[in-house]
Design a protein around this motif. Structure first.
Motif, PDB file in Angstrom:
ATOM      1  N   ARG A  44       0.830  -1.204   0.000  1.00 29.74           N
ATOM      2  CA  ARG A  44       0.000   0.000   0.000  1.00 29.74           C
ATOM      3  C   ARG A  44       0.864   1.253   0.000  1.00 29.74           C
ATOM      4  O   ARG A  44       2.052   1.212   0.305  1.00 29.74           O
ATOM      5  CB  ARG A  44      -0.909   0.008   1.224  1.00 29.74           C
ATOM      6  CG  ARG A  44      -1.811  -1.209   1.367  1.00 29.74           C
ATOM      7  CD  ARG A  44      -2.817  -1.313   0.236  1.00 29.74           C
ATOM      8  NE  ARG A  44      -3.747  -2.419   0.435  1.00 29.74           N
ATOM      9  CZ  ARG A  44      -4.671  -2.767  -0.437  1.00 29.74           C
ATOM     10  NH1 ARG A  44      -4.797  -2.093  -1.570  1.00 29.74           N
ATOM     11  NH2 ARG A  44      -5.476  -3.787  -0.201  1.00 29.74           N
ATOM     12  N   SER A  45       0.211   2.373  -0.299  1.00 24.54           N
ATOM     13  CA  SER A  45       0.870   3.677  -0.273  1.00 24.54           C
ATOM     14  C   SER A  45       0.242   4.563   0.792  1.00 24.54           C
ATOM     15  O   SER A  45      -0.951   4.419   1.102  1.00 24.54           O
ATOM     16  CB  SER A  45       0.744   4.364  -1.635  1.00 24.54           C
ATOM     17  OG  SER A  45       1.372   3.614  -2.645  1.00 24.54           O
ATOM     18  N   GLY A  46       1.033   5.492   1.311  1.00 24.46           N
ATOM     19  CA  GLY A  46       0.478   6.457   2.238  1.00 24.46           C
ATOM     20  C   GLY A  46      -0.585   7.307   1.576  1.00 24.46           C
ATOM     21  O   GLY A  46      -1.661   7.542   2.130  1.00 24.46           O
ATOM     22  N   ILE A  47      -0.296   7.764   0.351  1.00 24.72           N
ATOM     23  CA  ILE A  47      -1.253   8.512  -0.463  1.00 24.72           C
ATOM     24  C   ILE A  47      -1.203   7.933  -1.861  1.00 24.72           C
ATOM     25  O   ILE A  47      -0.118   7.714  -2.410  1.00 24.72           O
ATOM     26  CB  ILE A  47      -0.925  10.015  -0.477  1.00 24.72           C
ATOM     27  CG1 ILE A  47      -1.010  10.599   0.933  1.00 24.72           C
ATOM     28  CG2 ILE A  47      -1.863  10.767  -1.422  1.00 24.72           C
ATOM     29  CD1 ILE A  47      -0.504  12.036   1.041  1.00 24.72           C
ATOM     30  N   SER A  48      -2.369   7.681  -2.452  1.00 27.40           N
ATOM     31  CA  SER A  48      -2.412   7.063  -3.774  1.00 27.40           C
ATOM     32  C   SER A  48      -3.374   7.821  -4.677  1.00 27.40           C
ATOM     33  O   SER A  48      -4.534   8.033  -4.323  1.00 27.40           O
ATOM     34  CB  SER A  48      -2.858   5.601  -3.642  1.00 27.40           C
ATOM     35  OG  SER A  48      -2.879   4.974  -4.905  1.00 27.40           O
ATOM     36  N   PHE A  49      -2.862   8.241  -5.846  1.00 27.39           N
ATOM     37  CA  PHE A  49      -3.689   8.877  -6.864  1.00 27.39           C
ATOM     38  C   PHE A  49      -3.798   7.947  -8.074  1.00 27.39           C
ATOM     39  O   PHE A  49      -2.793   7.650  -8.735  1.00 27.39           O
ATOM     40  CB  PHE A  49      -3.074  10.197  -7.342  1.00 27.39           C
ATOM     41  CG  PHE A  49      -3.092  11.304  -6.342  1.00 27.39           C
ATOM     42  CD1 PHE A  49      -4.272  11.711  -5.741  1.00 27.39           C
ATOM     43  CD2 PHE A  49      -1.924  11.972  -6.008  1.00 27.39           C
ATOM     44  CE1 PHE A  49      -4.301  12.750  -4.822  1.00 27.39           C
ATOM     45  CE2 PHE A  49      -1.935  13.017  -5.094  1.00 27.39           C
ATOM     46  CZ  PHE A  49      -3.123  13.404  -4.496  1.00 27.39           C
ATOM     47  N   ASN A  67       4.988   2.068   0.219  1.00 31.45           N
ATOM     48  CA  ASN A  67       5.277   3.177  -0.688  1.00 31.45           C
ATOM     49  C   ASN A  67       4.779   4.478  -0.078  1.00 31.45           C
ATOM     50  O   ASN A  67       3.746   4.493   0.602  1.00 31.45           O
ATOM     51  CB  ASN A  67       4.593   2.971  -2.041  1.00 31.45           C
ATOM     52  CG  ASN A  67       5.143   1.784  -2.798  1.00 31.45           C
ATOM     53  OD1 ASN A  67       6.343   1.656  -2.973  1.00 31.45           O
ATOM     54  ND2 ASN A  67       4.258   0.904  -3.246  1.00 31.45           N
ATOM     55  N   GLY A  68       5.470   5.564  -0.374  1.00 21.39           N
ATOM     56  CA  GLY A  68       5.068   6.856   0.179  1.00 21.39           C
ATOM     57  C   GLY A  68       3.856   7.429  -0.537  1.00 21.39           C
ATOM     58  O   GLY A  68       2.738   7.383  -0.035  1.00 21.39           O
ATOM     59  N   ILE A  93       8.852  11.994   3.877  1.00 25.78           N
ATOM     60  CA  ILE A  93       8.622  10.560   3.722  1.00 25.78           C
ATOM     61  C   ILE A  93       9.867   9.810   4.183  1.00 25.78           C
ATOM     62  O   ILE A  93      10.973  10.107   3.728  1.00 25.78           O
ATOM     63  CB  ILE A  93       8.308  10.213   2.257  1.00 25.78           C
ATOM     64  CG1 ILE A  93       7.108  11.019   1.754  1.00 25.78           C
ATOM     65  CG2 ILE A  93       8.065   8.722   2.087  1.00 25.78           C
ATOM     66  CD1 ILE A  93       6.884  10.927   0.254  1.00 25.78           C
ATOM     67  N   ALA A  94       9.699   8.828   5.074  1.00 22.47           N
ATOM     68  CA  ALA A  94      10.852   8.074   5.582  1.00 22.47           C
ATOM     69  C   ALA A  94      10.432   6.691   6.032  1.00 22.47           C
ATOM     70  O   ALA A  94       9.251   6.429   6.297  1.00 22.47           O
ATOM     71  CB  ALA A  94      11.525   8.827   6.729  1.00 22.47           C
ATOM     72  N   GLY A 100       9.617   5.879  -2.385  1.00 26.92           N
ATOM     73  CA  GLY A 100       9.120   7.064  -1.693  1.00 26.92           C
ATOM     74  C   GLY A 100       8.061   7.780  -2.503  1.00 26.92           C
ATOM     75  O   GLY A 100       6.938   8.013  -2.041  1.00 26.92           O
ATOM     76  N   LEU A 101       8.404   8.158  -3.731  1.00 21.10           N
ATOM     77  CA  LEU A 101       7.457   8.729  -4.693  1.00 21.10           C
ATOM     78  C   LEU A 101       7.382   7.786  -5.884  1.00 21.10           C
ATOM     79  O   LEU A 101       8.409   7.287  -6.346  1.00 21.10           O
ATOM     80  CB  LEU A 101       7.906  10.120  -5.153  1.00 21.10           C
ATOM     81  CG  LEU A 101       8.018  11.209  -4.095  1.00 21.10           C
ATOM     82  CD1 LEU A 101       8.535  12.499  -4.720  1.00 21.10           C
ATOM     83  CD2 LEU A 101       6.679  11.452  -3.411  1.00 21.10           C
ATOM     84  N   GLU A 102       6.189   7.590  -6.416  1.00 20.64           N
ATOM     85  CA  GLU A 102       6.015   6.601  -7.470  1.00 20.64           C
ATOM     86  C   GLU A 102       5.089   7.120  -8.562  1.00 20.64           C
ATOM     87  O   GLU A 102       3.980   6.629  -8.752  1.00 20.64           O
ATOM     88  CB  GLU A 102       5.464   5.304  -6.875  1.00 20.64           C
ATOM     89  CG  GLU A 102       5.609   4.098  -7.778  1.00 20.64           C
ATOM     90  CD  GLU A 102       5.178   2.816  -7.089  1.00 20.64           C
ATOM     91  OE1 GLU A 102       5.654   1.758  -7.501  1.00 20.64           O
ATOM     92  OE2 GLU A 102       4.369   2.872  -6.142  1.00 20.64           O
ATOM     93  N   PRO A 103       5.519   8.135  -9.332  1.00 21.04           N
ATOM     94  CA  PRO A 103       4.740   8.524 -10.505  1.00 21.04           C
ATOM     95  C   PRO A 103       4.954   7.516 -11.633  1.00 21.04           C
ATOM     96  O   PRO A 103       6.092   7.183 -11.979  1.00 21.04           O
ATOM     97  CB  PRO A 103       5.324   9.892 -10.866  1.00 21.04           C
ATOM     98  CG  PRO A 103       6.700   9.893 -10.286  1.00 21.04           C
ATOM     99  CD  PRO A 103       6.671   9.002  -9.094  1.00 21.04           C
ATOM    100  N   GLU A 104       3.872   7.029 -12.196  1.00 24.52           N
ATOM    101  CA  GLU A 104       3.938   6.053 -13.282  1.00 24.52           C
ATOM    102  C   GLU A 104       2.800   6.301 -14.253  1.00 24.52           C
ATOM    103  O   GLU A 104       1.732   6.769 -13.867  1.00 24.52           O
ATOM    104  CB  GLU A 104       3.835   4.623 -12.735  1.00 24.52           C
ATOM    105  CG  GLU A 104       5.041   4.193 -11.921  1.00 24.52           C
ATOM    106  CD  GLU A 104       4.838   2.857 -11.237  1.00 24.52           C
ATOM    107  OE1 GLU A 104       5.845   2.266 -10.805  1.00 24.52           O
ATOM    108  OE2 GLU A 104       3.674   2.412 -11.123  1.00 24.52           O
ATOM    109  N   GLY A 105       3.031   5.990 -15.509  1.00 22.52           N
ATOM    110  CA  GLY A 105       2.003   6.164 -16.530  1.00 22.52           C
ATOM    111  C   GLY A 105       2.159   7.472 -17.277  1.00 22.52           C
ATOM    112  O   GLY A 105       3.266   7.985 -17.449  1.00 22.52           O
TER     113      GLY A 105
END
Length: 268
Positions: A44-49, A67-68, A93-94, A100-105
């Protein structure tokens, strides 16, 4: 479990801010065996868009989670309905298990800036960006342990593994440092269809190599210039490119690959 999730294309212009988000034991589990968490309910992520345009995540503190903050739809990497004009900034984020950051697409006109990211595998995963531009700026990245270093770029799109990527990534003004033995600041291990990636005015502070490319070929979609690369032990090689080791940045500049023409090497 889940943190904050925005997961429909019609969800736009939301602001997620001033939250303290954490999970229990996830980082401890993944540090023993990453596969205990990957591809399970606990990934899971702390925040997910996985949502529409104009969403913002800022001023959040995220700890002990896999994931952050992610902004991507893994089964819709070419779907332009998702995650345009997203801003992710000034988050702390730690102690994360993967990215930490996961921009994809597609990530069209998305900005990830002024975040502080420490103690995980990869501070930023851009794997892959299929359209962009995706801006990564003014972030401070430290104490990472992953094989790709501070920036993870090497992955084939699962729905089009042989497609040449047209995505654009701009990595400017970031500071990346790790003291973890054997860890590179940035690594390329395979000859894959990478997104066009420009590195400018970044700090690469090396525990092993500042930059390593073990593939025997160049990566023409990468552009490095005006960066600072440094290793605290001047007796160790600073760069490895196309499987050739270079003791100093000047040696790499003379190699004729066209990288870091204006780069410098000094203790930041």
């Amino acid at each position: 479990g889940r943190g904050v999730t925005v997961n429909v294309p019609s969800a736009a212009n939301n602001v997620i801010q001033y939250n303290d988000i954490s999970d229990s034991e996830i980082t401890a589990w993944s540090s023993v065996n990453w596969n205990w968490v990957k591809a399970t309910y606990f990934e899971r992520s702390g925040i997910s868009f996985s949502s529409g345009s104009g969403n913002i995540a800022r001023y959040n503190k995220i700890r002990t989670i896999f994931n952050g903050i992610d902004a991507g739809v893994w089964d819709g990497l070419y779907n332009e309905a998702y995650n345009s004009d997203v801003d992710v900034y000034e988050n702390d984020i730690a102690d994360f298990g993967d990215d930490g950051l996961e921009p994809e697409g597609t990530c069209m006109n998305t900005r990830f800036w002024k975040n502080t990211i420490a103690k995980g595998l990869h501070p930023i995963s851009l794997a892959p960006i299929t359209i962009g531009p995706c801006y990564v700026m003014y972030n401070v990245l430290s104490d990472f342990t992953g094989g790709s270093g501070a920036y993870k770029l090497n992955v084939n799109p699962p729905d089009a593994p042989d497609k040449v990527l047209d995505g654009t990534i701009l990595i400017y003004h970031n500071s990346a440092y790790t003291a973890v033995d054997g860890t590179n600041t940035f690594s390329v291990y395979e000859s894959l269809p990478f997104s066009r990636t420009t590195f400018r005015n970044n700090i690469f502070y090396a525990a092993r190599y500042a930059v390593e490319n073990t593939s025997p070929v160049n990566v023409p979609v990468f552009s490095f210039d005006y960066d600072l690369m440094f290793h605290p032990d001047a007796a160790l090689n600073l760069v490895k490119w196309k499987n050739v080791r270079y003791l100093t940045l000047a040696d790499w500049q003379k190699a004729g690959d066209g990288y870091e023409a204006h780069g410098v090497s000094a203790d930041p």
